[in-house]
Design an enzyme around this catalytic site. Structure first.
Site, PDB file in Angstrom:
ATOM      1  N   GLU A  30       0.815  -1.351  -0.428  1.00 36.19           N
ATOM      2  CA  GLU A  30       0.193  -0.536   0.377  1.00 36.19           C
ATOM      3  C   GLU A  30       1.009   1.072  -0.008  1.00 36.19           C
ATOM      4  O   GLU A  30       0.506   2.391  -0.661  1.00 36.19           O
ATOM      5  CB  GLU A  30      -1.089  -0.084   1.417  1.00 36.19           C
ATOM      6  CG  GLU A  30      -1.399  -1.465   0.982  1.00 36.19           C
ATOM      7  CD  GLU A  30      -2.951  -1.100   0.284  1.00 36.19           C
ATOM      8  OE1 GLU A  30      -2.985   0.553  -0.211  1.00 36.19           O
ATOM      9  OE2 GLU A  30      -3.447  -2.146  -0.602  1.00 36.19           O
ATOM     10  N   GLU A  64      -2.233 -10.807   3.676  1.00 41.90           N
ATOM     11  CA  GLU A  64      -3.076 -10.991   4.868  1.00 41.90           C
ATOM     12  C   GLU A  64      -4.555 -11.642   4.590  1.00 41.90           C
ATOM     13  O   GLU A  64      -5.072 -11.460   5.407  1.00 41.90           O
ATOM     14  CB  GLU A  64      -2.872  -9.143   5.382  1.00 41.90           C
ATOM     15  CG  GLU A  64      -4.148  -7.928   4.248  1.00 41.90           C
ATOM     16  CD  GLU A  64      -2.779  -7.741   3.486  1.00 41.90           C
ATOM     17  OE1 GLU A  64      -2.987  -5.802   3.197  1.00 41.90           O
ATOM     18  OE2 GLU A  64      -2.232  -8.191   2.996  1.00 41.90           O
TER      19      GLU A  64
END
Length: 270
Positions: A116, A136
């Site tokens: 990100e 994740e």
């Protein structure tokens, strides 16, 4: 300003600076201190008339393995996760909206929250040994910011965010996740060359060009998208499955946890 988890260095000849995440023994895993220090260094760069471009990279053999899964208190409620993820998302948005160009120089792993971070930068150069992914999802989690749908084709977004697969630099380039691949030994020089090039462009031209590009995404709803994602992932974390996965972190070593998470997916090449 003195930093604990990052290095901050201004170039001696051109108007750019470099932020280096400096936890190589932890593969530059990002704890709260890292997030806050990157945010502070970005703000310092924006305020400094002698910084017209910025590089973010990692020390050692990884850009960053993502948010630190060790040492946290995971027996927490929905409001905690909203506050925690909002802080992380705002730090990433501060990079995205900084009025100077920000370059991600990616060495080794850039996973989960670190991916990100890469996507929040304006441009990305990757070493040929770089690896990217959003693993994740495999432990019932998700990113604090949802930048990927604003960069990639929807099918590529779904593939990465549904499977948790890790991809190499060539695949990342095909997906337009990065701009360029260079030999690992040349990453520093090539990213600095780009920073020098950008630093020599008239600063107002880059500032207003970036504002205009970003405005397209603002009109399309990027802020609302981030806000929705924070609420959704906070809710995900406090589901029964989310609580079970978080509790496992308190009873396993990180190595055991990652093996438990990723082991069932080995050998399932598509």
């Amino acid at each position: 300003m003195t930093y604990e988890t990052i290095l901050y260095e201004k170039d001696a000849t051109d108007k750019f600076a470099t932020i280096t995440i400096n936890r190589p023994d932890k593969l530059n895993a990002m704890n709260k201190t890292v997030v806050r220090e990157i945010d502070a260094a970005v703000a310092a760069s924006v305020a400094d008339p002698d910084v017209n471009a910025l590089i973010i990279t990692g020390a050692g053999r990884a850009f960053s393995s993502g948010y630190d899964l060790q040492g946290g208190d995971f027996d927490v409620d929905f409001d905690f996760w909203v506050e925690d993820m909002t802080e992380n998302a705002e730090a990433l948005l501060n990079i995205w909206k900084a009025p100077i160009p920000v370059i991600a120089a990616v060495n080794g792993y850039a996973l989960a929250g670190a991916l990100e971070l890469v996507m929040s930068c304006d441009l990305a150069i990757a070493a040929d040994n770089a690896k990217f992914g959003e693993p994740e999802v495999r432990h019932n989690s998700g990113p604090p910011a949802l930048m990927m749908p604003w960069l990639l084709a929807t099918r590529d977004v779904r593939w990465l965010m549904y499977t948790g697969d890790t991809i190499d630099a060539e695949e990342a380039l095909r997906m337009h996740l990065i701009n360029k691949i260079v030999p690992a030994a040349e990453l520093k020089q090539k990213s600095e060359n780009l920073a020098r090039k950008l630093a020599r462009v008239p600063t107002p031209a880059l500032k207003y060009t970036k504002m205009s590009i970003n405005n397209q995404q603002m009109i399309a709803g990027i802020r609302e998208s981030f806000n929705y994602n924070v609420t959704a992932i906070a809710g995900l974390h406090v589901t029964k499955a989310g609580n079970e996965w978080m509790k496992k972190l308190g009873h396993m070593t990180l190595k055991e946890y990652l093996e438990y998470r990723d082991g069932p997916f080995r050998g399932l090449d598509v």
